[in-house]
Write a protein that holds these residues in place. Structure first.
Motif, PDB file in Angstrom:
ATOM      1  N   GLY A   1      -2.893  10.549  -4.279  1.00 15.76           N
ATOM      2  CA  GLY A   1      -2.509   9.219  -5.053  1.00 15.76           C
ATOM      3  C   GLY A   1      -2.199   7.963  -4.379  1.00 15.76           C
ATOM      4  N   LEU A   2      -2.804   7.040  -4.824  1.00 15.96           N
ATOM      5  CA  LEU A   2      -2.674   5.764  -3.905  1.00 15.96           C
ATOM      6  C   LEU A   2      -2.531   4.601  -4.947  1.00 15.96           C
ATOM      7  CD1 LEU A   2      -5.961   5.889  -1.848  1.00 15.96           C
ATOM      8  CD2 LEU A   2      -3.452   5.818  -0.840  1.00 15.96           C
ATOM      9  N   LEU A   3      -1.637   3.764  -4.598  1.00 13.83           N
ATOM     10  CA  LEU A   3      -1.206   2.564  -5.349  1.00 13.83           C
ATOM     11  C   LEU A   3      -1.162   1.176  -4.519  1.00 13.83           C
ATOM     12  CD1 LEU A   3      -0.441   1.130  -7.931  1.00 13.83           C
ATOM     13  CD2 LEU A   3       2.393   1.587  -7.073  1.00 13.83           C
ATOM     14  N   SER A   4      -1.991   0.495  -4.851  1.00 15.50           N
ATOM     15  CA  SER A   4      -2.004  -0.974  -4.302  1.00 15.50           C
ATOM     16  C   SER A   4      -1.852  -2.092  -5.024  1.00 15.50           C
ATOM     17  CB  SER A   4      -3.563  -1.264  -3.620  1.00 15.50           C
ATOM     18  OG  SER A   4      -4.099  -0.388  -2.734  1.00 15.50           O
TER      19      SER A   4
ATOM     20  N   PHE B   1       0.916  -1.280  -0.099  1.00 19.66           N
ATOM     21  CA  PHE B   1      -0.063   0.030   0.044  1.00 19.66           C
ATOM     22  C   PHE B   1       0.971   1.121   0.003  1.00 19.66           C
ATOM     23  CE2 PHE B   1      -3.478  -2.332   2.573  1.00 19.66           C
ATOM     24  CZ  PHE B   1      -3.915  -2.902   1.507  1.00 19.66           C
ATOM     25  N   LEU B   2       0.930   2.072  -1.407  1.00 17.50           N
ATOM     26  CA  LEU B   2       1.457   3.280  -1.172  1.00 17.50           C
ATOM     27  C   LEU B   2       0.603   4.502  -1.075  1.00 17.50           C
ATOM     28  CD1 LEU B   2       4.215   2.414  -4.074  1.00 17.50           C
ATOM     29  CD2 LEU B   2       4.676   2.523  -1.454  1.00 17.50           C
ATOM     30  N   GLN B   3       1.011   5.417  -0.244  1.00 14.97           N
ATOM     31  CA  GLN B   3       0.248   6.630  -0.332  1.00 14.97           C
ATOM     32  C   GLN B   3       1.143   7.954  -0.779  1.00 14.97           C
ATOM     33  OE1 GLN B   3       0.602   5.305   3.304  1.00 14.97           O
ATOM     34  NE2 GLN B   3      -0.712   3.576   2.474  1.00 14.97           N
ATOM     35  N   GLU B   4       0.545   9.013  -1.373  1.00 16.88           N
ATOM     36  CA  GLU B   4       1.105  10.142  -1.917  1.00 16.88           C
ATOM     37  C   GLU B   4       1.908   9.769  -2.916  1.00 16.88           C
ATOM     38  OE1 GLU B   4       1.766  13.899  -0.067  1.00 16.88           O
ATOM     39  OE2 GLU B   4       2.154  12.876   1.726  1.00 16.88           O
ATOM     40  N   THR B   5       1.524   8.957  -3.772  1.00 12.79           N
ATOM     41  CA  THR B   5       2.335   8.656  -5.060  1.00 12.79           C
ATOM     42  C   THR B   5       2.702  10.102  -6.066  1.00 12.79           C
ATOM     43  OG1 THR B   5       0.409   8.114  -6.339  1.00 12.79           O
ATOM     44  CG2 THR B   5       1.397   6.446  -5.368  1.00 12.79           C
ATOM     45  N   LYS B   6       1.809  10.857  -6.009  1.00 10.66           N
ATOM     46  CA  LYS B   6       2.138  12.296  -6.564  1.00 10.66           C
ATOM     47  C   LYS B   6       2.140  12.028  -8.161  1.00 10.66           C
ATOM     48  CE  LYS B   6       3.989  14.627  -2.928  1.00 10.66           C
ATOM     49  NZ  LYS B   6       5.057  15.515  -2.376  1.00 10.66           N
ATOM     50  N   VAL B   7       1.512  11.130  -8.693  1.00 14.38           N
ATOM     51  CA  VAL B   7       1.502  10.678 -10.196  1.00 14.38           C
ATOM     52  C   VAL B   7      -0.022  10.467 -10.646  1.00 14.38           C
ATOM     53  CG1 VAL B   7       3.854   9.826 -10.522  1.00 14.38           C
ATOM     54  CG2 VAL B   7       2.045   8.281  -9.748  1.00 14.38           C
ATOM     55  N   GLU B   8      -0.340  10.840 -11.667  1.00 12.89           N
ATOM     56  CA  GLU B   8      -1.763  10.739 -12.205  1.00 12.89           C
ATOM     57  C   GLU B   8      -1.922   9.427 -12.901  1.00 12.89           C
ATOM     58  OE1 GLU B   8      -2.735  14.096 -14.758  1.00 12.89           O
ATOM     59  OE2 GLU B   8      -2.374  15.556 -13.067  1.00 12.89           O
ATOM     60  N   SER B   9      -0.839   8.744 -13.350  1.00 14.91           N
ATOM     61  CA  SER B   9      -1.040   7.478 -14.036  1.00 14.91           C
ATOM     62  C   SER B   9       0.064   6.736 -13.773  1.00 14.91           C
ATOM     63  CB  SER B   9      -1.025   7.620 -15.497  1.00 14.91           C
ATOM     64  OG  SER B   9      -1.037   6.577 -16.416  1.00 14.91           O
ATOM     65  N   ILE B  10      -0.130   5.395 -13.381  1.00 16.16           N
ATOM     66  CA  ILE B  10       0.825   4.324 -13.041  1.00 16.16           C
ATOM     67  C   ILE B  10       0.655   3.183 -14.204  1.00 16.16           C
ATOM     68  CG2 ILE B  10       1.754   2.577 -11.361  1.00 16.16           C
ATOM     69  CD1 ILE B  10       1.242   4.654  -9.246  1.00 16.16           C
ATOM     70  N   GLN B  11       1.746   2.741 -14.949  1.00 17.99           N
ATOM     71  CA  GLN B  11       1.601   1.593 -15.534  1.00 17.99           C
ATOM     72  C   GLN B  11       2.164   0.484 -15.059  1.00 17.99           C
ATOM     73  OE1 GLN B  11      -0.506   2.095 -18.143  1.00 17.99           O
ATOM     74  NE2 GLN B  11      -0.477   4.360 -17.757  1.00 17.99           N
TER      75      GLN B  11
END
Length: 367
Positions: A71-74, A35-45
């Protein structure tokens, strides 16, 4: 079953150094989920995920940042967890699914709370609404931008209203705030007079805790963010070889005595100078071998006896009964009773319920 979740407010994932730091942390923690918070990017590939996540067979969900904010990334291991439904909101990502090994159905939420106090009540209300929709075990992790106790902050002012509101949310949602090992605070600023706060944590439901009673969360060493990563883990404990135990019921079985006598005779015949320690060790190995073989046969014996008894009773009901059949039926029933007594004796010894029969030191207090 091993269960590992790594949560980190990384404050941006664009730089190569941070991607490597995340990847190294995932590898060290053996993470099933990230779980990542504050990725600060609009798109992740997918190409970006492969630079962050050390495993090949993975899936991911993204809540895009607003410009360079949030921004969040799971990310999760598909061989470990199958997501049946994914709900993406601005402030959290919900994963609903099952752990493949045990078919344990649960929900996991990657959370990033607002930093503005005026938005926090709405954030918690929306989160509580989603939690109440599914009666399943829950695990929430991330940066809530809230804390539960005045002792979880050092420096600047403390907003007691926000503390009370967060406590009410935890209570209404039926969540448990796990103790944090390895430190007290998860964020600090870099000023001459520093502020320390515990903004990051995992919260789990009671049913999740019942499934994983050994669950713990640990504070990891600070790396390339002003937030510490936190690690939720449920790890199998290797207690070493199981101790050798003799069950009292074994002495009721004829084969047991024969096994012990044969083991002692064989050792004496091979080496007459064998000492008592060697005899005990050799006999123990023989008993363990007998117990292992007996265990496989023992589990099959009761249903075999019950089936044979049923077959004989059917013969008697159909008028085929003779004196030999009745004798055989009585013999089989005696064996069945004996097997159930042996099994009951073993369960009693395993459960260690002597206190229930004999009382303990506090019995007189309750009588």
């Amino acid at each position: 079953m091993d269960f590992f979740v790594l949560s980190w407010n990384i404050r941006g994932v664009r730089r190569r150094e941070k991607k490597k730091a995340i990847r190294d942390s995932c590898r060290r923690c053996k993470a099933n989920f990230l779980f990542l918070q504050e990725t600060k990017v609009e798109s992740i590939q997918l190409a970006d995920v492969r630079k962050i996540w050390p495993r090949n067979n993975s899936d991911f969900a993204v809540s895009p940042a607003c410009g360079s904010a949030g921004g969040l990334l799971s990310i999760w291991d598909k061989e470990f967890f199958t997501a049946s439904e994914i709900i993406i909101k601005r402030r959290f990502i919900i994963l609903l699914g099952s752990v493949n090994e045990t078919n344990f159905r649960c929900g996991l939420i990657n959370t990033y709370g607002p930093s503005v106090d005026a938005e926090k009540e709405g954030f918690l209300s929306e989160l509580l609404h989603h939690l109440s929709q599914w009666q399943i075990p829950w695990c929430l992790g991330g940066d809530f931008n809230l804390f539960l106790d005045e002792e979880e902050k050092i420096g600047f002012t403390i907003n007691k209203t926000m503390i009370s509101m967060f406590r009410s949310f935890v209570f209404e949602a039926g969540l448990i705030d796990l103790p944090l090992s390895g430190g007290k605070f998860t964020w600090s600023n870099s000023r001459e007079i520093p502020t320390f706060v515990r903004l990051d944590r995992f919260l789990i439901s009671t049913s999740f805790n019942l499934e994983f009673p050994q669950i713990v969360q640990n504070l990891l060493d600070k790396s390339l963010s002003d937030h510490n990563a936190i690690h939720l883990s449920v790890e199998k404990v290797d207690w070493g070889p199981k101790p050798f135990r003799v069950f009292n019921s074994w002495f009721l079985e004829k084969d047991f005595e024969k096994t012990v006598v044969n083991a002692l005779s064989n050792q004496k015949r091979r080496n007459k100078a064998t000492k008592i320690g060697g005899l005990i060790k050799g006999t123990k190995e023989a008993i363990k071998g007998w117990s292992k073989k007996r265990g496989r046969d023992f589990q099959k014996l009761i249903p075999v006896l019950e089936r044979q008894i049923s077959e004989l009773e059917i013969r008697i009901q159909e008028g085929e009964g003779s004196e030999a059949v009745f004798i055989k039926l009585c013999e089989l029933k005696g064996k069945l009773w004996a097997q159930y007594r042996i099994e009951e004796s073993q369960w009693l010894q395993k459960s260690r319920l002597n206190w229930n029969l004999q009382g303990d030191r506090n019995t007189h207090f309750f009588i």
